[in-house]
Design a protein around this motif. Structure first.
Motif, PDB file in Angstrom:
ATOM      1  N   ARG A 127       0.849  -1.193   0.000  1.00  0.00           N
ATOM      2  CA  ARG A 127       0.000   0.000   0.000  1.00  0.00           C
ATOM      3  C   ARG A 127       0.882   1.239   0.000  1.00  0.00           C
ATOM      4  O   ARG A 127       0.698   2.153  -0.803  1.00  0.00           O
ATOM      5  CB  ARG A 127      -0.929   0.044   1.206  1.00  0.00           C
ATOM      6  CG  ARG A 127      -1.673   1.376   1.290  1.00  0.00           C
ATOM      7  CD  ARG A 127      -2.638   1.453   2.450  1.00  0.00           C
ATOM      8  NE  ARG A 127      -2.022   1.365   3.761  1.00  0.00           N
ATOM      9  CZ  ARG A 127      -1.434   2.390   4.391  1.00  0.00           C
ATOM     10  NH1 ARG A 127      -1.339   3.584   3.831  1.00  0.00           N
ATOM     11  NH2 ARG A 127      -0.928   2.209   5.596  1.00  0.00           N
ATOM     12  N   THR A 130       2.784   1.675  -3.288  1.00  0.00           N
ATOM     13  CA  THR A 130       1.903   2.128  -4.368  1.00  0.00           C
ATOM     14  C   THR A 130       1.546   3.604  -4.194  1.00  0.00           C
ATOM     15  O   THR A 130       1.496   4.358  -5.168  1.00  0.00           O
ATOM     16  CB  THR A 130       0.623   1.267  -4.419  1.00  0.00           C
ATOM     17  OG1 THR A 130       0.996  -0.111  -4.461  1.00  0.00           O
ATOM     18  CG2 THR A 130      -0.202   1.593  -5.654  1.00  0.00           C
ATOM     19  N   GLN A 131       1.326   4.008  -2.960  1.00  0.00           N
ATOM     20  CA  GLN A 131       1.047   5.429  -2.697  1.00  0.00           C
ATOM     21  C   GLN A 131       2.196   6.310  -3.150  1.00  0.00           C
ATOM     22  O   GLN A 131       1.993   7.351  -3.775  1.00  0.00           O
ATOM     23  CB  GLN A 131       0.823   5.654  -1.200  1.00  0.00           C
ATOM     24  CG  GLN A 131      -0.560   5.296  -0.727  1.00  0.00           C
ATOM     25  CD  GLN A 131      -0.743   5.571   0.754  1.00  0.00           C
ATOM     26  OE1 GLN A 131       0.189   5.922   1.461  1.00  0.00           O
ATOM     27  NE2 GLN A 131      -1.957   5.397   1.234  1.00  0.00           N
ATOM     28  N   THR A 133       4.448   5.669  -5.405  1.00  0.00           N
ATOM     29  CA  THR A 133       4.494   5.670  -6.863  1.00  0.00           C
ATOM     30  C   THR A 133       3.431   6.616  -7.430  1.00  0.00           C
ATOM     31  O   THR A 133       3.678   7.369  -8.366  1.00  0.00           O
ATOM     32  CB  THR A 133       4.233   4.240  -7.394  1.00  0.00           C
ATOM     33  OG1 THR A 133       5.125   3.344  -6.751  1.00  0.00           O
ATOM     34  CG2 THR A 133       4.441   4.174  -8.901  1.00  0.00           C
ATOM     35  N   LEU A 134       2.243   6.561  -6.817  1.00  0.00           N
ATOM     36  CA  LEU A 134       1.157   7.429  -7.274  1.00  0.00           C
ATOM     37  C   LEU A 134       1.519   8.900  -7.098  1.00  0.00           C
ATOM     38  O   LEU A 134       1.317   9.709  -8.002  1.00  0.00           O
ATOM     39  CB  LEU A 134      -0.131   7.093  -6.505  1.00  0.00           C
ATOM     40  CG  LEU A 134      -1.357   7.943  -6.843  1.00  0.00           C
ATOM     41  CD1 LEU A 134      -1.705   7.848  -8.331  1.00  0.00           C
ATOM     42  CD2 LEU A 134      -2.560   7.520  -6.004  1.00  0.00           C
ATOM     43  N   VAL A 135       2.077   9.241  -5.953  1.00  0.00           N
ATOM     44  CA  VAL A 135       2.454  10.633  -5.707  1.00  0.00           C
ATOM     45  C   VAL A 135       3.459  11.115  -6.745  1.00  0.00           C
ATOM     46  O   VAL A 135       3.319  12.197  -7.310  1.00  0.00           O
ATOM     47  CB  VAL A 135       3.025  10.824  -4.278  1.00  0.00           C
ATOM     48  CG1 VAL A 135       3.675  12.186  -4.120  1.00  0.00           C
ATOM     49  CG2 VAL A 135       1.923  10.643  -3.245  1.00  0.00           C
TER      50      VAL A 135
ATOM     51  N   ARG B 127      -5.013  -0.414  -0.379  1.00  0.00           N
ATOM     52  CA  ARG B 127      -4.006  -0.847  -1.350  1.00  0.00           C
ATOM     53  C   ARG B 127      -4.651  -1.008  -2.728  1.00  0.00           C
ATOM     54  O   ARG B 127      -4.159  -0.487  -3.723  1.00  0.00           O
ATOM     55  CB  ARG B 127      -3.346  -2.171  -0.953  1.00  0.00           C
ATOM     56  CG  ARG B 127      -2.409  -2.683  -2.053  1.00  0.00           C
ATOM     57  CD  ARG B 127      -1.721  -3.992  -1.726  1.00  0.00           C
ATOM     58  NE  ARG B 127      -2.589  -5.118  -1.485  1.00  0.00           N
ATOM     59  CZ  ARG B 127      -3.136  -5.885  -2.448  1.00  0.00           C
ATOM     60  NH1 ARG B 127      -2.938  -5.608  -3.720  1.00  0.00           N
ATOM     61  NH2 ARG B 127      -3.892  -6.914  -2.111  1.00  0.00           N
ATOM     62  N   THR B 130      -5.737   2.358  -4.220  1.00  0.00           N
ATOM     63  CA  THR B 130      -4.589   3.136  -4.692  1.00  0.00           C
ATOM     64  C   THR B 130      -4.044   2.553  -5.990  1.00  0.00           C
ATOM     65  O   THR B 130      -3.674   3.295  -6.903  1.00  0.00           O
ATOM     66  CB  THR B 130      -3.485   3.185  -3.610  1.00  0.00           C
ATOM     67  OG1 THR B 130      -4.063   3.616  -2.386  1.00  0.00           O
ATOM     68  CG2 THR B 130      -2.377   4.135  -4.008  1.00  0.00           C
ATOM     69  N   LEU B 134      -3.688   4.460  -9.521  1.00  0.00           N
ATOM     70  CA  LEU B 134      -2.404   4.502 -10.217  1.00  0.00           C
ATOM     71  C   LEU B 134      -2.545   4.029 -11.660  1.00  0.00           C
ATOM     72  O   LEU B 134      -2.028   4.666 -12.578  1.00  0.00           O
ATOM     73  CB  LEU B 134      -1.378   3.649  -9.472  1.00  0.00           C
ATOM     74  CG  LEU B 134       0.015   3.556 -10.104  1.00  0.00           C
ATOM     75  CD1 LEU B 134       0.648   4.934 -10.250  1.00  0.00           C
ATOM     76  CD2 LEU B 134       0.936   2.660  -9.274  1.00  0.00           C
TER      77      LEU B 134
END
Lengths: 193, 193
Positions: A127, A130-131, A133-135, B127, B130, B134
DNA sequence: CCAAAACATTGAACTAGTTCAATAAATGAA
DNA sequence: TTCATTTATTGAACTAGTTCAATGTTTTGG
């Protein structure tokens, strides 16, 4: 040693004890992949999630006009997969190719699902990863909306100098969303400064 | 009723039993926010994660030149936050503004951390959410690299027709990464088809 | 080590998208 | 309802970036 690299990477994002860490790492298998070889082909189901321990990859997609667009590059200490294809086991949208002789640690879908059940902290680990990476993708999105090609180029070589030097003009241009000829012109212009 | 909407949204991504679902929803508090009002100001720490139950929001950032760039719009059934700011409790990069009279369900940082501990499935829920976010941002990134402004415009109104009709040209242009004058020209060109 | 292929550079002509300015239309507050 | 403000439209001049083509340079495999 490559397992050490994986352990350090994990510990940045979650707290696993030694035993968990070992169980986690045991689920991964090393794979050597030669320059220009493919780890994933667009249209195939992505059977792995990978952690790069050596070399460099480009993750790209082919559009309807046959043009390639690079989503990202991945060197040592980066993760690579087509999340959508890996998570839902449907055909991938992305191709992953080694830019030089490379090594990855791979985990397959069933083993990863198993890890989620075995070690609750792994859920948190991914989690958080992935967060992050998203940011960074959100920031890149905004940069692409707001900045000129020159600045995106300069931003890239400043942020990823070691990756930049591994890339051809074609590859970098495709990441920046410009033609390689124009990148060449930007280079000769900015080199003089 | 708005809690029902939240429950349905959650159950799309994780399996919570009735009791867990109730505990989860109890951590959220409704907030009414009038048109043009701000839910988050760039530079402030983002104290909430929100689920939109009515109305519409724009999530944008101001660059150094004072230009606004829309990262996304959020209507009913969407989540809004500055993940980076919320997760790490540092100053936000984003501003969130209501485009019309709206309602959200908010959860604060401590309560969310508490939910992660109380209900292990919540970790998986976020998770998966997100990851989906993404994936769609990756697709948008590629679309922005490969498509012309005309096609991005047509893609948007096809994908989000109900959002499109709520937006001014300025807002949509800012999302597409083009000037509002040029959007106006695209509109008059494509309207005739 | 050589030939072939891939890559980089540069210029000229072009096009997508911007900027600025003027005008019209829609919206909102009193 | 009116006036002020914001938003949309359009045109003209401009600029960032593309495309095509020609030439030079580097890399690669046999």
């Amino acid at each position: 040693m490559s397992i050490k690299l994986l352990k350090d990477n994990i510990l940045k994002n979650a707290k696993l004890d030694n035993e968990e860490l070992q169980t986690f790492c045991d689920a991964f298998h090393p794979k050597i992949i030669a320059k220009k070889q493919y780890l994933l082909n667009q249209g195939d189901v992505c059977k792995f999630e990978g952690f790069v321990t050596k070399g460099c990859f480009r993750v790209f997609t082919l559009d309807e006009d046959g043009k390639e667009h690079v989503l990202y590059f991945a060197t040592k200490d980066w993760w690579i997969t087509d999340i959508d294809s890996f998570t839902n086991q449907n055909p991938s949208f992305l191709t992953i190719q080694a830019l030089e002789d490379s090594e990855v640690l791979l985990i397959d879908h069933a083993d990863k699902e198993h890890l989620y059940e075995q070690i609750p902290q792994v859920e948190k680990l991914f989690r958080v990863m992935t967060q992050k990476t998203l940011v960074s993708l959100q920031r890149r999105m905004i940069a692409n909306l707001s900045q000129t090609a020159d600045n995106r180029y300069l931003g890239f070589i400043e942020k990823y100098p070691e990756i930049a030097q591994k890339l051809t003009n074609l590859q970098l241009a495709s990441y920046l969303g410009i033609s390689h000829e124009f990148l060449s012109k930007i280079r000769s212009k900015t080199a003089s400064k």
